[in-house]
Design a protein around this motif. Structure first.
Motif, PDB file in Angstrom:
ATOM      1  N   THR A 141      24.180  78.661  -5.125  1.00  0.00           N
ATOM      2  CA  THR A 141      24.195  77.767  -6.228  1.00  0.00           C
ATOM      3  C   THR A 141      23.092  77.832  -6.955  1.00  0.00           C
ATOM      4  N   ALA A 142      23.249  78.307  -8.113  1.00  0.00           N
ATOM      5  CA  ALA A 142      22.174  78.392  -9.056  1.00  0.00           C
ATOM      6  C   ALA A 142      22.377  78.089 -10.591  1.00  0.00           C
ATOM      7  N   ILE A 143      21.370  77.970 -11.416  1.00  0.00           N
ATOM      8  CA  ILE A 143      21.489  77.972 -12.660  1.00  0.00           C
ATOM      9  C   ILE A 143      21.403  79.375 -13.406  1.00  0.00           C
ATOM     10  N   GLU A 144      22.460  79.862 -13.943  1.00  0.00           N
ATOM     11  CA  GLU A 144      22.388  80.970 -14.741  1.00  0.00           C
ATOM     12  C   GLU A 144      21.959  80.793 -16.190  1.00  0.00           C
ATOM     13  N   ALA A 145      21.112  81.766 -16.528  1.00  0.00           N
ATOM     14  CA  ALA A 145      20.452  81.880 -18.164  1.00  0.00           C
ATOM     15  C   ALA A 145      20.947  83.067 -18.695  1.00  0.00           C
ATOM     16  N   ASN A 146      21.521  82.784 -19.886  1.00  0.00           N
ATOM     17  CA  ASN A 146      21.663  84.045 -20.833  1.00  0.00           C
ATOM     18  C   ASN A 146      21.023  83.718 -21.991  1.00  0.00           C
ATOM     19  N   ALA A 147      20.111  84.756 -22.228  1.00  0.00           N
ATOM     20  CA  ALA A 147      19.297  84.519 -23.737  1.00  0.00           C
ATOM     21  C   ALA A 147      19.637  85.714 -24.500  1.00  0.00           C
ATOM     22  N   ARG A 148      20.034  85.632 -25.706  1.00  0.00           N
ATOM     23  CA  ARG A 148      20.245  86.428 -26.883  1.00  0.00           C
ATOM     24  C   ARG A 148      19.592  86.153 -28.098  1.00  0.00           C
ATOM     25  N   ALA A 149      18.114  86.829 -28.057  1.00  0.00           N
ATOM     26  CA  ALA A 149      17.460  86.439 -29.276  1.00  0.00           C
ATOM     27  C   ALA A 149      17.319  84.931 -29.302  1.00  0.00           C
ATOM     28  N   SER A 150      17.166  84.379 -28.240  1.00  0.00           N
ATOM     29  CA  SER A 150      17.150  82.786 -28.076  1.00  0.00           C
ATOM     30  C   SER A 150      16.335  82.124 -27.214  1.00  0.00           C
ATOM     31  N   MET A 151      16.213  80.776 -27.317  1.00  0.00           N
ATOM     32  CA  MET A 151      15.236  79.950 -26.620  1.00  0.00           C
ATOM     33  C   MET A 151      15.461  78.636 -26.368  1.00  0.00           C
ATOM     34  N   ALA A 152      15.418  77.987 -25.224  1.00  0.00           N
ATOM     35  CA  ALA A 152      15.795  76.587 -25.113  1.00  0.00           C
ATOM     36  C   ALA A 152      15.196  76.513 -23.659  1.00  0.00           C
ATOM     37  N   LEU A 153      14.714  75.289 -23.188  1.00  0.00           N
ATOM     38  CA  LEU A 153      14.229  74.725 -21.886  1.00  0.00           C
ATOM     39  C   LEU A 153      15.605  74.131 -21.264  1.00  0.00           C
ATOM     40  N   LEU A 154      15.873  74.258 -20.026  1.00  0.00           N
ATOM     41  CA  LEU A 154      16.658  73.374 -19.453  1.00  0.00           C
ATOM     42  C   LEU A 154      15.654  72.773 -18.565  1.00  0.00           C
ATOM     43  N   ALA A 155      15.403  71.256 -18.835  1.00  0.00           N
ATOM     44  CA  ALA A 155      14.548  70.519 -18.187  1.00  0.00           C
ATOM     45  C   ALA A 155      14.962  69.104 -17.749  1.00  0.00           C
ATOM     46  N   ARG A 156      14.190  68.791 -16.828  1.00  0.00           N
ATOM     47  CA  ARG A 156      14.284  67.509 -16.035  1.00  0.00           C
ATOM     48  C   ARG A 156      13.173  66.922 -15.815  1.00  0.00           C
ATOM     49  N   PRO A 157      12.866  65.461 -15.778  1.00  0.00           N
ATOM     50  CA  PRO A 157      11.858  64.606 -15.502  1.00  0.00           C
ATOM     51  C   PRO A 157      11.414  64.721 -14.047  1.00  0.00           C
ATOM     52  N   LEU A 158      10.245  64.749 -13.875  1.00  0.00           N
ATOM     53  CA  LEU A 158       9.642  64.894 -12.371  1.00  0.00           C
ATOM     54  C   LEU A 158       9.128  63.370 -12.045  1.00  0.00           C
ATOM     55  N   GLU A 159       9.127  62.854 -10.865  1.00  0.00           N
ATOM     56  CA  GLU A 159       8.475  61.620 -10.515  1.00  0.00           C
ATOM     57  C   GLU A 159       8.052  61.957  -9.046  1.00  0.00           C
TER      58      GLU A 159
END
Length: 209
Positions: free
Chosen positions: A22-40
């Motif tokens: 079970t995973a996060i799949e990332a597809n980048a095509r001349a692109s950029m964005a962070l998939l982020a979550r806060p840490l505690e």
């Protein structure tokens, strides 16, 4: 999803089962964005970050030493808040200017564990845009393409080495596939993120046969 530049298309993310993981799949095509979550969390108690990732292709034109080459097939980003007493007046002033220009999410410091195209594993270098972000080459090249690779890093030790103090707090964890500078394509995956104690083993999801 954190899009750092509204003029740049965002990398696309989705959750999928990928070779039994079970995973996060990332597809980048001349692109950029962070998939982020806060840490505690308390890094002194659980300083080690574990995860798995995979890359389907390495970038051909990337070069972490230049702004034009500041792209990565996969990267894991940890941001920190650092006690003001542990930063110089000049550093605090520079961060204030950066936040005025780019917004309040600019961290006091950040580590990027990257899957690079050619620099040796273990290479550490300031990001081409800001010395407050340190790039750590965790994997490099094409020899492990198309398979899940397990990682274990001591985030606290790496942060102390990068920023010269343990008076810091991890505030954000993010993943990215980043190709906005080289205009290339990247396809990668991330899974099983968790923090453990320095003497504890990582706990990875069992992959289905």
């Amino acid at each position: 999803v954190v899009q750092l530049d509204a003029k740049v298309p965002p990398t696309q993310y989705q959750i999928r089962t990928w070779d039994g993981v079970t995973a996060i799949e990332a597809n980048a095509r001349a692109s950029m964005a962070l998939l982020a979550r806060p840490l505690e969390l308390d890094l002194s108690a659980t300083p080690v970050l574990c995860w798995r990732w995979r890359v389907e292709r390495v970038l051909q034109l990337a070069d972490l030493s230049t702004k034009n080459g500041d792209d990565y097939a996969a990267r894991v980003y940890v941001a920190f808040r650092i006690d003001p007493s542990a930063m110089s007046l000049g550093t605090r002033a520079s961060l204030g200017i950066a936040r005025a220009a780019f917004g309040p999410m600019v961290p006091d410091g950040a580590l990027n564990y990257v899957w690079d195209n050619h620099h040796p594993v273990g290479t550490r270098a300031p990001n081409a845009y800001t010395a407050r972000t340190v790039m750590v080459v965790q994997r490099s090249g094409a020899t492990q393409l198309g398979q899940w690779v397990s990682e274990r890093v001591n985030v606290l030790a790496d942060a102390v080495q990068a920023f010269g103090t343990d008076k810091l707090k991890a505030t954000l964890l993010a993943v990215a596939a980043d190709t906005d500078n080289t205009r290339e394509q990247a396809h990668s995956g991330f899974a099983d993120f968790h923090f453990v104690g320095a003497s504890q083993a990582c706990r990875f999801e069992t992959t289905a046969a």
